[in-house]
Design an enzyme around this catalytic site. Structure first.
Site, PDB file in Angstrom:
ATOM      1  N   GLU A  24      -3.386   4.421   3.002  1.00  0.00           N
ATOM      2  CA  GLU A  24      -2.875   3.463   4.080  1.00  0.00           C
ATOM      3  C   GLU A  24      -1.269   3.909   4.177  1.00  0.00           C
ATOM      4  OE1 GLU A  24      -0.833  -0.122   4.221  1.00  0.00           O
ATOM      5  OE2 GLU A  24      -2.537  -0.901   3.163  1.00  0.00           O
ATOM      6  N   HIS A  84      -5.136   2.186  -0.735  1.00  0.00           N
ATOM      7  CA  HIS A  84      -3.871   1.733  -0.393  1.00  0.00           C
ATOM      8  C   HIS A  84      -2.714   2.576  -0.189  1.00  0.00           C
ATOM      9  CE1 HIS A  84      -0.132  -0.276  -1.623  1.00  0.00           C
ATOM     10  NE2 HIS A  84      -0.319  -1.019  -0.682  1.00  0.00           N
ATOM     11  N   GLU A 113       5.746  -2.208  -5.540  1.00  0.00           N
ATOM     12  CA  GLU A 113       4.782  -3.169  -4.786  1.00  0.00           C
ATOM     13  C   GLU A 113       4.019  -3.786  -5.947  1.00  0.00           C
ATOM     14  OE1 GLU A 113       2.533  -1.657  -1.372  1.00  0.00           O
ATOM     15  OE2 GLU A 113       1.751  -3.568  -1.141  1.00  0.00           O
TER      16      GLU A 113
END
Lengths: 419, 423
Positions: free
Chosen positions: B69, B66, B141
């Protein structure tokens, strides 16, 4: 493409047909528009759900399943001072189902709306109790999600005493008093007084569907009329509200108001909103997130009906002050003309892509046209997209300057107890 | 190779580009918006791997897929979002358990946007400074997800099911784990998993095939053969535990419950999935007797839902929503599956089949839907329309055999999130 226009098929009942052959499914969306008020919000909110039960909950669901899994979706929305009770039906096109499902589905939808099971002027007790519980469950589920909750709390505070400050489902404590009779009265009132907007998206069968709705909803009615929403008055002072719960990340909401509000020309405001906090190149994204690394999400939404600009963000509590200052500074920067022509071009292209894309999704297209109908604007998505080209730099600056901060809302974690 | 489905009225072509990349083209004439996804077969569950030429395994800390990304959007010249903004395309990326997909949709300037996609994904740029910046963003997040009871209840459920599969670990990792990420680690992972031979490009919508392929010729360099050895520990069929609860700030308990299933082979997968989904519908779909019983007694609300959930690292049937009494709901669902083994009527079977065929057709309504299904199937080693067409060819005996051989009440777990107990 021919012009899309709602056709009056009965007293305050209009039918909007959108010709579209791309999708494998067709959609009928029936929307009852009523005033949003404290006394009626809760009973009204139960209606789409109780009506979708039909004569027998399970028999109705099974009938839909046998219609190639036709999807019946009851929903409640609020749009400015109105409560919109919707029932959407989506079903597979005849070329895939190998038979025309549309007439049966439209009949079923109309039966559900106009002929619910009732006895002596009341809905059945078991149906009433089940659907009351369901709506209460939906309210509680929204409170479980803290990001949604923070936005809802800020809205309620900003619009305290006004219809938009109410929950779209009404308040939890109003449900205890609801019984089969009150719901039945609310249903009669809905059929008699709501403005009804029916949207059909498909390629064939619009005429037939329309006739079915005329048959069921064509009687004499006493429709409600809606006035213009009052423009807010600019205010120098803003309110600050802080609430605490057992959560790990603070949710910061900043609510701005503007006098730019329907029925004016709002294109410049939309470009400004997109430049401020719409896209991944917006001021909020590139400064508050990327440059300062303060948050994962920080974006701005805009409500054209109310002139409400709302920034929604999740940050560590110790960074709230910094985030607030930066958010405010970004809006001020736009007002000061601190952006390039390329920034405006990017904002316009972003919006144009969003508007044009609505034609690519049945749900979005349906929602788009309902919003246009309620706003009385009736722009096609492509027409709306093209119209952004004319927005000038000065208009964007003026739009940013027209905003004032109304409320800062913070939902944060519990403070450590010091003893 | 060109695949056509008469039932779905869809066409997909799969070809091997000379760079080593697999290109999947889903033609949807008349689409107003086109979709392109550039996807690596690398996700959060790939926590240990080596190349054939390596002596030892590389351990990957949680959350790296992640993190990578996020970081790939940056280059020395700026970020990819700024480039996409010039086309109007709406771009994003998503990391799941088993893949990382970079994608955009656009109504105009499609080939311009495709160029940007092909370029930024193939040009990594990692520095200590940009990594430090991202740690702040992703940290928030992770905290956002910590406050989301719906996310927590799902990961806790997977934690109750899986001993070894890394699906139980939050895709984003933890603030602690992402603090260990360095440019060296990202480069090592990138050079392995982002080899074009471990990726696929999916284009869906109304586009010119030749233009897409010539852009691939122009922007992509030849990737040498690569063999990635993923060290996946075998997963025993048993549960870790059958119940897990977490307290969070909620006003109504949330739950996820369901069955741990065997991971089917690629050949079995289409019928296995269709049969699994059908059984869920029969047991607790909206038309079932149990759904009504639970709904009318207020034990579930209209948010309730369920179905088969899978990735390269897991396969299960899962049901969830909010309930004042999740344990009761879970027990009744288990009992409904037991009841199904007494026999399924032809009428019920044909009703559920009709429903699910309609749902499948609906999932092909948009280019993004068609594209994602094709990508999923390719990475599973299944032909593009096999999953969808399995619903149309499904037999009652497929359900009966799944019920008899695959579903075990001993492999049923419940995860709940409840409010803090008042002191």
């Amino acid at each position: 493409m021919p012009e899309i226009k709602p056709e009056q098929i009965a007293d305050a009942v209009s039918f909007t047909a959108i010709d579209n052959n791309f999708f494998k499914t067709v959609r009928i969306s029936v929307n009852f528009v009523l005033p949003l008020s404290k006394a009626t919000a809760a009973p009204n909110a139960v209606l789409p759900f109780i009506l979708c039960r039909g004569k027998d909950f399970t028999a109705t669901k099974r009938r839909l399943e046998n219609l190639f899994g036709a999807q019946l979706n009851p929903r409640v929305q609020k749009v400015a001072d109105r409560q919109v009770l919707s029932i959407d039906l989506e079903l597979v096109k005849s070329e895939y189902a190998k038979k025309d499902l549309l007439p049966e589905a439209a009949e079923l939808l109309c039966e559900l709306i106009t002929d619910p099971p009732a006895s002596r002027g009341a809905f059945l007790k078991k149906d009433t109790e089940a659907e009351k519980q369901n709506v209460c469950g939906l309210i509680l589920a929204e409170q479980n999600d803290k990001r949604t909750l923070a936005v809802k709390r800020c809205t309620a505070i900003m619009f305290d005493g006004e219809p938009y400050g109410l929950d779209k489902y009404g308040e939890l404590d109003q449900f205890t008093a609801l019984d089969g009779k009150t719901l039945y009265k609310a249903w009669q009132n809905m059929l008699k007084t709501a403005v009804v907007e029916i949207i059909f998206i498909g390629t064939a069968g619009a005429e037939e569907v329309k006739k079915i709705f005329v048959k069921y909803l064509g009687g004499k009615r006493e429709p409600v009329s809606f006035g213009a929403v009052q423009k807010p008055n600019p205010c120098e002072e803003y309110g600050e509200v802080e609430e605490r719960m057992n959560i790990t990340q603070a949710k910061l909401i900043m609510g701005y108001r503007t006098t730019d509000i329907l029925p004016g020309d709002l294109r410049a405001f939309e470009v400004m909103r997109s430049l401020f906090g719409g896209s991944t190149t917006s001021k909020l994204f590139s400064n508050v997130r990327e440059k300062l690394s303060l948050c994962y999400y920080c974006s701005a939404s805009y409500n054209k009906f109310l002139g409400l600009l709302m920034v929604d963000s999740g940050v560590l509590e110790e960074n709230v002050r910094k985030a607030r200052e930066s958010i405010d500074a970004q809006l001020k920067a736009i007002g000061d003309g601190d952006f390039t022509d390329a920034d405006i071009e990017g904002a316009k292209l972003y919006l144009q892509n969003i508007y044009r894309s609505t034609e690519g999704s049945l749900q979005q297209l349906s929602a788009y046209w309902l919003s246009e109908i309620l706003a009385g604007t009736m722009r096609s998505p492509n027409g709306a997209a093209d119209s952004f080209d004319a927005v000038t730099r000065d208009q964007v600056i003026a739009a940013a300057k027209s905003c004032w901060l109304d409320t800062v809302y913070l939902l944060a974690g519990q403070k450590e107890k010091t003893e | 190779m060109i695949y056509q489905s008469k039932i779905l009225n869809e066409t997909t072509e799969i070809l091997s580009h000379h760079s080593g990349l697999t290109v999947i083209l889903c033609q949807k004439p008349g689409a107003v918006s086109n979709y392109a996804g550039f996807c690596a077969k690398y996700g959060s569950i790939d926590t240990r791997f080596k190349l054939k030429t390596d002596d030892s395994y590389t351990e990957i800390v949680d959350g790296v897929a992640h993190f990578l990304e996020h970081k790939l959007f940056e280059s020395e010249q700026g970020d990819a979002f700024t480039l996409f903004a010039k086309t109007g395309a709406s771009a994003n990326a998503a990391t799941s358990f088993d893949k990382t997909n970079y994608y955009f949709t656009t109504t105009r300037n499609f080939y311009e946007a495709l160029k940007i996609l092909l370029d930024f994904v193939t040009h990594p740029y990692f520095t200590d400074q940009t990594i430090a910046k991202e740690q702040g963003i992703i940290g928030q997040e992770i905290k956002m997800y910590d406050d989301m009871p719906g996310w927590r209840v799902y990961f806790n459920f997977l934690g109750a099911l899986y001993h070894n599969s890394a699906v139980k670990i939050d895709i984003g990792g933890s603030i602690e784990s992402i603090s260990k990420i360095t440019p060296v680690l990202l480069n090592k992972i990138y050079s392995s998993f982002y080899s074009l031979r471990n990726m696929a490009l999916v284009v869906a919508g109304d586009f010119e095939r030749e233009k897409v392929l010539s852009l691939c010729d122009e922007r992509l360099s030849y990737a040498p053969e690569i063999e990635i050895v993923r060290n996946e520990k075998p997963e025993p069929p048993e549960l870790v535990k059958n119940f897990v609860n977490q307290q969070l700030e909620v006003v109504m308990p949330l739950f996820q419950c369901g069955y741990k299933l065997r991971k089917p082979t690629a050949k079995e997968e289409p019928v296995y999935f269709a049969a699994g989904e059908s059984l869920c519908e029969l047991a607790i779909g909206e038309g079932s007797a149990l759904y009504r019983e639970l709904y009318d007694s207020g034990l579930i609300n209209s948010n309730f839902g369920g179905g088969l959930d899978d990735s390269r690292g897991h396969c299960c049937l899962i049901f969830g929503g909010e309930s004042p009494a999740p344990e009761t709901v879970a027990e009744k669902i288990k009992a409904a599956f037991t009841d199904l083994s007494k026999g399924i009527s032809d009428e019920d079977f044909s009703r559920i089949k009709s429903k699910l065929c309609g749902r499948i057709l609906n999932s092909y309504n948009t280019p993004i839907g068609a594209g994602r299904i094709a990508n999923e199937a390719f990475f599973s080693g299944v032909a593009p329309f096999a999953h969808a067409e399995a619903y149309f060819g499904l037999k009652k005996s497929d359900l009966e055999s799944m019920l008899a051989n695959e579903i075990d009440n001993g492999c049923f777990a419940l995860s709940t999130v409840t409010g803090f107990e008042k002191q």
